[in-house]
Design a protein around this motif. Structure first.
Motif, PDB file in Angstrom:
ATOM      1  N   ASP A   1      -6.563  -3.259   3.472  1.00 36.45           N
ATOM      2  CA  ASP A   1      -7.150  -2.618   2.294  1.00 36.45           C
ATOM      3  C   ASP A   1      -6.400  -1.365   1.876  1.00 36.45           C
ATOM      4  OD1 ASP A   1      -9.123  -2.061   0.283  1.00 36.45           O
ATOM      5  OD2 ASP A   1     -10.020  -0.612   1.652  1.00 36.45           O
ATOM      6  N   GLU A   2      -6.004  -0.525   2.857  1.00 34.10           N
ATOM      7  CA  GLU A   2      -5.502   0.804   2.491  1.00 34.10           C
ATOM      8  C   GLU A   2      -4.040   1.044   2.853  1.00 34.10           C
ATOM      9  OE1 GLU A   2      -8.213   3.270   4.684  1.00 34.10           O
ATOM     10  OE2 GLU A   2      -6.891   3.376   6.443  1.00 34.10           O
ATOM     11  N   GLY A   3      -3.365   0.049   3.419  1.00 32.83           N
ATOM     12  CA  GLY A   3      -1.980   0.253   3.850  1.00 32.83           C
ATOM     13  C   GLY A   3      -0.982   0.238   2.706  1.00 32.83           C
ATOM     14  N   THR A   4       0.262   0.545   3.036  1.00 33.40           N
ATOM     15  CA  THR A   4       1.351   0.391   2.073  1.00 33.40           C
ATOM     16  C   THR A   4       1.590  -1.109   1.845  1.00 33.40           C
ATOM     17  OG1 THR A   4       3.056   0.295   3.782  1.00 33.40           O
ATOM     18  CG2 THR A   4       2.430   2.488   2.982  1.00 33.40           C
ATOM     19  N   GLN A   5       2.472  -1.425   0.935  1.00 32.71           N
ATOM     20  CA  GLN A   5       2.780  -2.839   0.680  1.00 32.71           C
ATOM     21  C   GLN A   5       3.217  -3.548   1.962  1.00 32.71           C
ATOM     22  OE1 GLN A   5       2.397  -4.520  -1.994  1.00 32.71           O
ATOM     23  NE2 GLN A   5       3.834  -6.223  -2.136  1.00 32.71           N
ATOM     24  N   ARG A   6       4.084  -2.894   2.718  1.00 32.21           N
ATOM     25  CA  ARG A   6       4.544  -3.478   3.973  1.00 32.21           C
ATOM     26  C   ARG A   6       3.395  -3.619   4.965  1.00 32.21           C
ATOM     27  NH1 ARG A   6       8.115  -0.011   8.078  1.00 32.21           N
ATOM     28  NH2 ARG A   6       7.288  -0.976   9.949  1.00 32.21           N
ATOM     29  N   GLY A   7       2.546  -2.598   5.031  1.00 36.17           N
ATOM     30  CA  GLY A   7       1.413  -2.633   5.946  1.00 36.17           C
ATOM     31  C   GLY A   7       0.432  -3.736   5.612  1.00 36.17           C
ATOM     32  N   LYS A   8       0.174  -3.914   4.328  1.00 33.12           N
ATOM     33  CA  LYS A   8      -0.731  -4.990   3.898  1.00 33.12           C
ATOM     34  C   LYS A   8      -0.175  -6.351   4.329  1.00 33.12           C
ATOM     35  CE  LYS A   8      -2.295  -2.551  -0.290  1.00 33.12           C
ATOM     36  NZ  LYS A   8      -3.757  -2.434  -0.142  1.00 33.12           N
ATOM     37  N   LYS A   9       1.131  -6.530   4.157  1.00 35.69           N
ATOM     38  CA  LYS A   9       1.737  -7.820   4.514  1.00 35.69           C
ATOM     39  C   LYS A   9       1.684  -8.061   6.023  1.00 35.69           C
ATOM     40  CE  LYS A   9       4.795  -8.314   0.504  1.00 35.69           C
ATOM     41  NZ  LYS A   9       4.209  -9.579   0.028  1.00 35.69           N
TER      42      LYS A   9
END
Length: 657
Positions: A488-496
């Motif tokens: 929900d709240e991560g960066t684009q890389r974190g979301k992936k």
């Protein structure tokens, strides 16, 4: 001019589609024909760009396109011929002719592609890269026959040219009978089988070669008749085991076709560990590592200079490939182990191991400065190559790194979790990491670390969850709620990274309910509907796997997903359409109001298109939905008809009263 360009482009698209439908190549050119068809399919985006282009085109380019149409027609003819007749006919009579034609067609295609002026076509770089890849493969195509058939071909030719009164070598006859799969045929059907060989070979044009092939087959037939049909393998083959590629296929079941975008552009094989290079192209890790180790500093597909040699895991593609395995009932292959069974790394690289031991002493020193620098160095060493990963694990670094996961120093914590991520790339290290008690520490970092540390913790859980038993371990360690939070709240890389880990974990049914309770469905729907997020692929893949769970289905329905799914089926990418249809199949299984809503949203037409033109799985899901919708409409009509009849009857009753 524009009409001519459009017609040429459409002709090329049609030719490639026709070639894509050809299968069952035979004889010594089987590999060449298959490779040629696969390479030509990579040109489809070019033809579509040309068809849609509004730019004017020079006469020379129009001429090159016309030549390309002719070359594709020749290729089509070659591939069609490659499926006709028997293996023995191709081996004995037509090998040279087919190979000459193959070289001629390859040269014709290369010349036509080189004649196109791409500067005037406004073609995207990615499409140009694919064209360059095809050109490079055409240039490198040697066209040699498949090696296992070379000896067979020579032996067949020797028998073919042998006079009828010469006694053939029985060892040769045995090998030929085995290779042509005649030894296990029942006696009564053997003659029929051999006659089919001859009939296919003739192609409607009997002549001297057919007569001689008949004589050749008679020699083999007579040999088979005199032998025990149930005898074992030929001499020298007694201890040869069947080849294994990581999965077995039932003899009566078709092997699923591997989508082109799941193949490594270098090896053309299904990718197990896809990684992205700095140009944005994806390759199998082992293939691109070999390319880089050979001293190349360009992207093999686009020939662009690489700004960095860093290889980033392609989490999206890993998810899609895993889902393709699941949809086709195939056991995903284990990532290749980097172990060296014949000798240990410590024996091969004593200096390197001495360096690692020095770093381990710093890790255990209790001095934060030394721990920070040592953990950073190990992180980088583990990133570089497989040998380092094995050496670091052999030296006993993993328990040191696990202890550092709970440190309050955010930088040490980040280095430690990232080092474990890099070590986990080696399959044999995964077990060492989990058995060292790393999972609770990784979850701690996922909850409390810096954003980069949280992202790398999610990526580590994704890597470890490739092993089925660790899906249970990780799910039981309360990893799912912080992964949903990062989604929900991560960066684009974190979301992936979070989406990839959640997809893997939710393959285990017991984790699906945990993910739903953690609020994953609203987050996925938000990622699916927000413009510019670029997470539709991952969100749909996870939704498709959750939809098979009762609570997942209820949560997706409550999130008002039907309009979004219908729109994706109407305009989405092929792989997203198939996942949207898969979710809808589950939603509509027992809930007629979802069927009614989909019908009102005019889903029928895009479903019919998906059933005709989608991926294999997309076609199946679309067909299931169409069947349910048809039954639903019939029930509605029957109910409506009954209602009208009752209405008329009661009205008549009131009038009588």
């Amino acid at each position: 001019m524009e009409e001519g360009k459009g017609a040429l482009a459409q002709s090329m698209i049609d030719a490639v589609h026709e070639m894509a439908s050809i299968s069952g190549y035979r004889g010594t050119t089987k590999r060449q024909c298959g490779n040629l068809a696969r390479r030509l399919r990579l040109l489809t985006p070019l033809f579509e760009e040309i068809k849609d282009s509004k730019e004017s085109m020079p006469e020379g380019t129009i001429g090159a396109l016309a030549s390309l149409v002719e070359a594709l027609s020749s290729a089509n003819e070659l591939l069609g011929f490659g499926t006709v007749g028997s293996k023995i006919y191709h081996l004995v009579s037509e090998r040279e002719q087919i190979m000459n034609k193959y070289h001629e067609v390859t040269s014709q295609l290369e010349q036509a592609l080189n004649g196109i002026s791409y500067k005037n076509l406004q073609i995207p770089d990615g499409v140009k890269g694919q064209v360059e890849l095809v050109l490079g493969q055409l240039r490198g195509a040697k066209g040699g026959v498949d090696s296992p058939d070379v000896d067979l071909n020579e032996e067949l030719l020797a028998l073919y040219n042998q006079s009828s009164d010469t006694a053939p070598d029985r060892t040769v006859l045995r090998r030929l009978a085995e290779e042509l799969k005649l030894m296990k045929i029942k006696q009564e059907s053997l003659a029929e089988k051999l006659e089919i060989f001859v009939l296919c070979a003739s192609g409607g044009d009997p002549g001297e070669s057919i007569e001689r092939i008949s004589m050749l087959l008679k020699k083999i037939k007579d040999f088979v008749k005199t032998e025990n049909l149930d005898m074992g393998p030929p001499p020298g083959k007694e201890n040869v085991l069947p080849s294994s590629s990581g999965s077995s296929v039932d003899g009566n079941k078709e092997t699923p076709v591997i989508p082109d975008h799941f193949r490594c552009p270098i090896s053309l094989k299904l990718m197990k560990d896809p990684v992205v290079v700095s140009t944005g192209q994806t390759y199998e890790r082992s293939c691109i590592e070999k390319w880089l180790e050979a001293g190349h500093r360009t992207c093999p597909r686009t020939q662009q200079t690489l700004s960095s040699t860093t290889l980033a895991p392609n989490g999206v593609l890993r998810i899609l490939i895993a889902q393709w395995h699941e949809a086709n009932g195939i056991q995903p292959p284990r990532p290749p182990s980097s172990s060296r069974p014949t000798k240990t790394i410590s024996a091969a690289f004593p200096a390197k191991c001495a360096k690692i031991e020095q770093l381990l002493r710093k890790l255990g020193s209790g001095n934060p400065e030394e721990q920070r620098s040592a953990a950073g160095e190990i992180r980088l060493l583990a990133k570089r190559n497989a040998d380092n990963r094995i050496a670091i694990a052999e030296a006993g670094a993993i328990p040191f790194l696990v202890r550092l996961l709970s440190t309050r120093d955010s930088r040490i914590q980040e280095h430690a979790v990232t080092a474990l991520l890099n070590l986990s790339i080696c399959y044999q290290n995964k077990g060492n990491i989990v058995s060292s008690g790393a999972v609770p520490g990784i979850v701690h970092v996922l909850r409390n670390g810096s954003m980069e540390a949280r992202e790398n913790a999610a990526a580590t859980l994704f890597s470890l969850s490739a092993v089925d038993e660790y899906k249970v371990t990780i799910g039981a360690s309360c990893a799912i709620p912080p992964l949903v939070l990062l989604l929900d709240e991560g960066t684009q890389r974190g979301k992936k990274d979070a989406a990839a880990a959640l997809f893997n974990l939710c393959i285990y049914r017991g984790n699906k309910g945990k993910a739903v309770r953690a609020g994953i469905v609203p987050t996925l729907m938000q990622l699916l509907t927000e413009p510019g997020v670029g997470m539709a692929d991952e969100a749909l893949a996870v939704l498709a796997i959750l939809a098979s769970h009762t609570k997942g289905r209820a949560a997706i329905g409550a999130a008002k997903a039907v309009p979004v799914l219908v729109e994706i089926i109407r305009v989405g990418f092929p792989w997203n359409k198939e996942n949207a249809a898969a979710v809808l199949v589950h939603l509509c299984a027992g809930e007629q109001h979802h069927l009614s809503e989909a019908k009102e949203l005019e889903i029928m037409e895009p479903l019919v298109d998906l059933a005709q033109n989608g991926t294999d799985r997309g076609k199946r899901k679309a067909a299931q939905l169409l069947e349910r919708l048809s039954r639903f409409v019939e029930q509605q009509q029957e109910g409506s008809g009954t209602g009208r009849s009752r209405g008329r009857g009661s009205g008549t009753g009131r009038n009588r009263g």
